[in-house]
Scaffold this motif. Structure first.
Motif, PDB file in Angstrom:
ATOM      1  N   ASP B 155      10.770   9.575   3.668  1.00  0.00           N
ATOM      2  CA  ASP B 155      10.152  10.728   3.003  1.00  0.00           C
ATOM      3  C   ASP B 155       9.568  10.347   1.649  1.00  0.00           C
ATOM      4  O   ASP B 155       8.499  10.813   1.277  1.00  0.00           O
ATOM      5  N   SER B 156      10.276   9.514   0.904  1.00  0.00           N
ATOM      6  CA  SER B 156       9.798   9.219  -0.452  1.00  0.00           C
ATOM      7  C   SER B 156       8.501   8.418  -0.409  1.00  0.00           C
ATOM      8  O   SER B 156       7.699   8.496  -1.330  1.00  0.00           O
ATOM      9  N   PHE B 157       8.300   7.655   0.662  1.00  0.00           N
ATOM     10  CA  PHE B 157       7.036   6.921   0.769  1.00  0.00           C
ATOM     11  C   PHE B 157       6.025   7.655   1.645  1.00  0.00           C
ATOM     12  O   PHE B 157       4.875   7.254   1.719  1.00  0.00           O
ATOM     13  N   GLY B 158       6.462   8.693   2.329  1.00  0.00           N
ATOM     14  CA  GLY B 158       5.559   9.442   3.209  1.00  0.00           C
ATOM     15  C   GLY B 158       5.306   8.747   4.534  1.00  0.00           C
ATOM     16  O   GLY B 158       4.223   8.823   5.092  1.00  0.00           O
ATOM     17  N   ILE B 159       6.331   8.061   5.049  1.00  0.00           N
ATOM     18  CA  ILE B 159       6.187   7.384   6.340  1.00  0.00           C
ATOM     19  C   ILE B 159       6.744   8.292   7.432  1.00  0.00           C
ATOM     20  O   ILE B 159       7.821   8.870   7.266  1.00  0.00           O
ATOM     21  N   MET B 160       6.002   8.440   8.530  1.00  0.00           N
ATOM     22  CA  MET B 160       6.490   9.222   9.645  1.00  0.00           C
ATOM     23  C   MET B 160       6.671   8.273  10.826  1.00  0.00           C
ATOM     24  O   MET B 160       5.727   7.593  11.216  1.00  0.00           O
ATOM     25  N   ASN B 172       2.918   5.216  10.564  1.00  0.00           N
ATOM     26  CA  ASN B 172       1.700   5.018   9.790  1.00  0.00           C
ATOM     27  C   ASN B 172       1.840   3.778   8.919  1.00  0.00           C
ATOM     28  O   ASN B 172       2.460   3.807   7.878  1.00  0.00           O
ATOM     29  N   ALA B 173       1.295   2.685   9.402  1.00  0.00           N
ATOM     30  CA  ALA B 173       1.424   1.401   8.714  1.00  0.00           C
ATOM     31  C   ALA B 173       0.376   1.299   7.614  1.00  0.00           C
ATOM     32  O   ALA B 173      -0.764   1.704   7.802  1.00  0.00           O
TER      33      ALA B 173
END
Lengths: 198, 205
Positions: B155-160, B172-173
């Motif tokens: 979440d802190s980096f916005g990766i799903m 999402n690379a």
């Protein structure tokens, strides 16, 4: 003084479509729309619109519907509202948000039901030319978007795989043309002298 | 008719306004574009989650990166990955080579963070380091020390992360640039490593 019974067959049909459409946003059905973009965009979203449409059919002679009429002459307001709602839920970031945030999903359910509700109200009050304009716009918008989803190498939704996106894209195109054809058939049947109208 | 005109105009304007705001003024149509625009405008501090390295040491992520004042390019991986991470891996190999060629190893570091702590223990990280030919002076690989922190990290980096067939994940690379003040300042395409390097060097101060 003759009050209508609210539980007509039309009410049951409306509920038969709306309830499963809403249930797709709740566990345990929710996993379907979380895992599949096709279930989300090609099945749930159109079902919600259809549910709204059928709800309006069920209450087209009620006072609420008649009150709305003076705000929706020629169906204009309904068409603009529906167009804005559909355009928003076709944004990949809006689709992602509806998967991740329950409050956004609730907003999606309510606006898409309202979209179908308004559309039905509008179609009953608009001339065919105006319908052609909005239907033509919707079909071309959905076709463009569907083809883009189906052909781009870019993953547009972080919540779904690239493969799911391509399938959903093809589904959206089919849906657009299905709806376009359905409208055409309905419009032709309205023309005097066609389909047994004497 | 006046009522209808007013209501139609309202519906049209409200619709345009909502789409305009939701898309960051028409600039972002995907979550990924939105995430990148937000980070570029407002850098975010990275979280201090305990991470495990290939030697089996555990330390806070911030503490680990603060050990020197390099800028970091971070990516997210899981070592079993065969799809996008293998291309991300080769992008990192390219980046490692370019950093050494340009003599930037004192300024820019590479860090791969695994989001699959259930499978990626110190041993798996060692294998990954050997397979990818990590140069420890440039490129480091860590995993989460505690599986419970996975959600917070992503979440802190916005990766799903989405489960994919054959036990793989789809995610999402991208290349995440973290400056010397430990803020996530830019997110860049992983197929443009040279641009990421050019963006990372001035991010130092």
């Amino acid at each position: 003084m003759n009050r209508r019974n609210p539980f007509t067959p039309a009410t049951f049909i409306a509920l038969a479509v709306s309830v499963p459409a809403v249930a797709l946003s709740l566990p345990p059905m929710r996993s379907l729309i979380e895992q599949s973009m096709v279930w989300h965009m090609v099945i749930q979203m159109p079902l919600l619109v259809l549910g709204g449409w059928l709800s309006m059919s069920a209450m087209s002679h009620t006072r609420a519907s008649q009150l709305l009429t003076s705000w929706n002459r020629y169906g204009l307001t309904g068409f603009f509202t529906a167009q804005a709602i559909v355009a928003y839920w076709m944004l990949p970031l809006a689709v992602d948000r509806a998967v991740v945030l329950p409050q956004t999903d609730l907003l999606k359910v309510m606006t898409l039901l309202a979209c179908g509700f308004m559309l039905k109200h509008s179609f009953e009050r608009s001339p065919a030319v105006l319908q052609l304009f909005f239907v033509g716009y919707a079909v071309s918008m959905m076709t463009w978007l569907g083809v883009y989803f189906a052909t781009t190498e870019l993953r547009l939704c972080n919540a779904y795989s690239l493969q799911g996106q391509a399938e959903a894209g093809r589904g959206v195109v089919l849906l657009a043309w299905g709806l376009g054809c359905a409208w055409l058939v309905a419009a032709i049947r309205q023309v005097p002298g066609v389909a047994g109208v004497r | 008719m006046l009522k209808t005109f007013a209501a139609s105009l309202f519906a049209l304007l409200a619709g345009l306004a909502v789409v305009f705001i939701a898309t960051d003024r028409g600039r972002a149509f995907t979550t990924e574009e939105l995430r990148r625009a937000e980070v570029a405008r407002e850098p975010r501090p990275i979280p201090d989650l305990p991470v495990l390295d290939a030697a089996g040491n555990i330390a806070g992520l911030r503490q680990r990166l603060a050990a020197d004042d390099r800028v970091w390019i971070i990516d997210f991986i899981y070592t079993r990955c065969r799809s996008v991470c293998s291309s991300l891996g080769s992008v990192y190999q390219q980046l490692q080579r370019r950093i050494l060629e340009r003599g930037l190893q004192g300024q820019v570091g590479l860090l791969s963070v695994s989001f699959d702590p259930a499978n990626d223990d110190a041993r798996a990280l060692q294998d990954y380091a050997a397979r990818m030919r990590l140069n420890p002076a440039v490129w480091d690989v860590v995993s989460l020390a505690s599986p419970d922190d996975r959600r917070r990290l992503l979440d802190s980096f916005g990766i799903m992360v989405v489960p994919a067939p054959l036990g793989e994940f789809e995610h999402n690379a991208a290349l995440h640039i973290v400056d010397a003040r430990l803020r996530l300042v830019r997110i860049m395409d992983y197929d443009a490593p040279d641009q990421a390097l050019d963006a990372a060097v001035p991010a130092k101060r």
